[in-house]
Design an enzyme around this catalytic site. Sequence first.
Site, short mmCIF file in Angstrom:
data_model
loop_
_atom_site.label_atom_id
_atom_site.label_comp_id
_atom_site.label_asym_id
_atom_site.label_seq_id
_atom_site.Cartn_x
_atom_site.Cartn_y
_atom_site.Cartn_z
N ARG A 147 0.84 -1.21 0.00
CA ARG A 147 0.00 0.00 0.00
C ARG A 147 0.87 1.25 0.00
O ARG A 147 0.81 2.06 0.92
CB ARG A 147 -0.98 -0.07 1.14
CG ARG A 147 -2.08 -1.00 0.68
CD ARG A 147 -3.04 -1.42 1.63
NE ARG A 147 -4.33 -1.59 0.96
CZ ARG A 147 -5.43 -1.90 1.57
NH1 ARG A 147 -5.45 -2.04 2.86
NH2 ARG A 147 -6.54 -2.05 0.90
N GLN A 152 -1.01 2.65 -5.79
CA GLN A 152 -2.44 2.92 -5.53
C GLN A 152 -3.32 2.52 -6.71
O GLN A 152 -4.42 2.00 -6.51
CB GLN A 152 -2.65 4.40 -5.20
CG GLN A 152 -2.49 4.66 -3.71
CD GLN A 152 -2.69 6.10 -3.33
OE1 GLN A 152 -2.94 6.95 -4.16
NE2 GLN A 152 -2.56 6.37 -2.05
#
Length: 403
Positions: A147, A152
């Site tokens: 993450r 993203q």
Amino acid sequence: MSTPVIAEEVRGIIQAGSKGPMVMPIVIAVPKEQAPGELRVATVPEVVRKLTNSGYDVRIEHNAGVGAYYPDDLFIAAGAKIASSRSELLDGARIVLCVQPPTVADVNQFAEGTIVIGFMNPANNLEAIARMRDRKVTAFALEFVPRITRAQSMDALSSQATAGGYVAAIMGADNCPKFLPMLTTAAGTIRPATVLVLGAGVAGLMAIATAKRLGAIVEAYDVRRAAGEQVRSLGARFLELEINAEGQGGYARELTPDEKVQEQQMVSAAVARADIVITTAAIPGRKAPLLITRETVATMRPGAVIVDLAAESGGNCELTQAGRTMREYGVTIIGPQNLPARVPFHSSQMYAKNLQSFLMLLVDKDGALVSEFTDEILVASILVHGGTVRHGPTRDVLSGGKP
Ligand code: NAD
């Protein structure tokens, strides 16, 4: 079916998008998902158009997109070929894109060296992973994409959690005997319903935003204090407990026994005053934390609804049963499974874009497949490659703890 073994020297010349000689386009295959209730598809016509324009050869299994309302003719118009059978689809395919993990039967049809990308759910898919190892298939697990900011656009956990949170709020409203918004009518004034969201990660924040749009008063709680700011920015009230349980990588750590008691009391009081409770609390790799006991359910208002998004990992409510709707103490307790599949059109669209971004990591600037997976996102998400399980915890389970 012929399942050609692609030799290393041949792989070197397989490329997409290159204007050079000896171009053999990379064949990307998209099977029709077979898991019960799975209506999503791993790519959509808009993404196929981009891939074919980049020189890939995209093959879609007949009716793969029909459950998500992407019929074959839209894929054909975008430049894909439709394969009438699984064997025709996979014949010569270099990359396979899927939503659900491949089964053992699927893996048996993959040629050595095939690259499979999708959710792999390793803990529940060990046999197929072992088969991929033995057949020298390469598998990337989207749940392991880190993450980080750069990843993203490939974060399928987030895109699908967004869909899940949205559906959970709609499901809560649909099962609630009340209006959600405040109404002032000739027949009197209606007070707005109260929605409580437990766990304000990606799904929880989407559930909050959706419930707010429907006009409810929204409260939310998360063990991570950082979530408070996000909750308040959506116009909801954040329930505060004097602890901070943010662990590594932005995920939650497990609470101490004392902290659990405090949390339980505060959460129970909020649950008792809510008309709809949406629970999304999760700790990666562990059973979901128990937030709502039977006793707490008994204190809820008649007609109240619990939508437990953690149903598949044990449930945040003691009375949740995965895949079922229970009625206890006048409360409806829903344990939904695979909520993103309830909005398959947009879930598939978001997922397809995640995969499109991920695919860009696998090719170099000339459109040829990279020979080594050195990018940190690939390193983190590679599950099986070259006859070895690369993900340590899965390898340990498969080897029964033996080195
Ligand atoms: P998740 O699905 O693992 O968990 C859902 C939520 O449950 C989390 O917010 C967690 O803190 C919460 N939770 C756990 N135990 C709880 C308890 N006992 N009571 C109440 N809440 C509890 O989380 P997720 O949605 O995948 O997101 C995890 C984190 O990662 C979030 O901070 C999110 O913003 C962050 N994130 C970052 C990126 C990025 O930077 N690229 C992308 C996605 C998510």
